[in-house]
Write a protein that holds these residues in place. Structure first.
Motif, PDB file in Angstrom:
ATOM      1  N   ARG A  65      -2.251   1.085  -0.545  1.00 42.37           N
ATOM      2  CA  ARG A  65      -1.453   0.474   0.518  1.00 42.37           C
ATOM      3  C   ARG A  65      -0.788  -0.811   0.020  1.00 42.37           C
ATOM      4  NH1 ARG A  65      -6.067   0.683   3.918  1.00 42.37           N
ATOM      5  NH2 ARG A  65      -6.374   2.862   4.323  1.00 42.37           N
ATOM      6  N   SER A  67      -0.073  -1.504  -3.039  1.00 46.74           N
ATOM      7  CA  SER A  67       0.970  -1.113  -3.992  1.00 46.74           C
ATOM      8  C   SER A  67       2.202  -0.617  -3.251  1.00 46.74           C
ATOM      9  CB  SER A  67       0.440  -0.022  -4.925  1.00 46.74           C
ATOM     10  OG  SER A  67      -0.629  -0.507  -5.683  1.00 46.74           O
ATOM     11  N   GLU A  68       1.985   0.108  -2.157  1.00 48.58           N
ATOM     12  CA  GLU A  68       3.128   0.568  -1.367  1.00 48.58           C
ATOM     13  C   GLU A  68       3.879  -0.611  -0.762  1.00 48.58           C
ATOM     14  OE1 GLU A  68       3.359   4.254  -2.385  1.00 48.58           O
ATOM     15  OE2 GLU A  68       4.628   3.524  -0.775  1.00 48.58           O
ATOM     16  N   GLU A  69       3.145  -1.624  -0.300  1.00 46.56           N
ATOM     17  CA  GLU A  69       3.791  -2.816   0.236  1.00 46.56           C
ATOM     18  C   GLU A  69       4.601  -3.519  -0.849  1.00 46.56           C
ATOM     19  OE1 GLU A  69       0.281  -3.748   3.507  1.00 46.56           O
ATOM     20  OE2 GLU A  69       0.753  -5.239   1.985  1.00 46.56           O
ATOM     21  N   ARG A  71       5.871  -2.049  -3.424  1.00 47.84           N
ATOM     22  CA  ARG A  71       7.011  -1.178  -3.692  1.00 47.84           C
ATOM     23  C   ARG A  71       8.091  -1.375  -2.630  1.00 47.84           C
ATOM     24  NH1 ARG A  71       9.136   3.776  -2.541  1.00 47.84           N
ATOM     25  NH2 ARG A  71       7.599   4.254  -0.955  1.00 47.84           N
ATOM     26  N   GLU A  72       7.674  -1.499  -1.371  1.00 52.76           N
ATOM     27  CA  GLU A  72       8.648  -1.734  -0.312  1.00 52.76           C
ATOM     28  C   GLU A  72       9.352  -3.069  -0.513  1.00 52.76           C
ATOM     29  OE1 GLU A  72       6.180   0.785   3.066  1.00 52.76           O
ATOM     30  OE2 GLU A  72       6.530  -1.353   3.362  1.00 52.76           O
ATOM     31  N   LYS A 125       1.137  -1.380 -10.499  1.00 52.61           N
ATOM     32  CA  LYS A 125       0.486  -0.458  -9.563  1.00 52.61           C
ATOM     33  C   LYS A 125      -0.351   0.568 -10.324  1.00 52.61           C
ATOM     34  CE  LYS A 125       2.447   3.135  -7.771  1.00 52.61           C
ATOM     35  NZ  LYS A 125       3.296   4.094  -7.086  1.00 52.61           N
TER      36      LYS A 125
END
Length: 184
Positions: A65, A67-69, A71-72, A125
């Motif tokens: 999560r 890492s996704e943040e 990435r966003e 990540k």
């Protein structure tokens, strides 16, 4: 059917339960010991291993999560960079005659820095995920080893009587005395 009855008849020829002997059938004794050890490991280690794996799963999901943040955030930066690129392209139309080469250089640097940032974030990540996986594997290995060692010690302590313990100590002292005489 005759083999089955013969095996029951042959039970009457076994020595009494009070005698001591060695079982020379290595395959059957190893299978029994292995099944006992595996049973103890499964019985005692199942809950701990399940809890450890659940905890690791939650940590890895949290890391994903995060890492996704990241990435966003990188995508937002990329969008900002694209907006800036569009702005630079408009300015390029105005200054095309005077500074076309310099504008192209700025565009190239901007795109490269954005891709480098994205690559660094992706590498971070992946490294984080790999590190967390290795850490989880090492923790599970350590827990399983500790559980196996505790189970083995428990089994050993439950099977070791005082008489057997004293007999083992006496035998070892005798061996050390013999070795000392040989070395002297």
């Amino acid at each position: 059917m005759k083999n089955v009855t013969d095996s029951f008849v042959s039970l009457s020829h076994w020595p009494s339960a009070g005698s001591f002997g060695f079982n020379t059938d290595i395959l059957s004794t190893n299978l029994i010991n292995l099944s006992i050890v595996l049973g103890v490991l499964i019985f005692f280690g199942k809950g701990v291993l399940s809890d450890l794996l659940d905890n690791r799963k939650q940590r890895i999901l949290n890391t994903l999560r995060n890492s996704e943040e990241l990435r966003e955030g990188a995508i937002e930066q990329l969008e900002k960079a694209r907006a800036r690129l569009r702005k630079v392209e408009k300015e390029a139309d105005q200054f095309r005659v005077n500074g076309y080469a310099e504008i192209e250089r700025e565009k190239f640097n901007l795109i490269n820095s954005t891709y480098k940032t994205l690559e660094q974030l992706e590498n971070y990540k992946n490294e984080t995920i790999h590190f967390e996986q290795q850490r989880a594997i090492n923790q599970v290995r350590q827990r399983v080893f500790q559980q196996a060692l505790q189970g083995a010690l428990g089994t050993l302590n439950s099977c070791l009587t005082n008489e057997l313990h004293l007999h083992t100590i006496s035998a070892n002292i005798g061996m050390f005395g013999t070795m000392k005489e040989i070395m002297d």
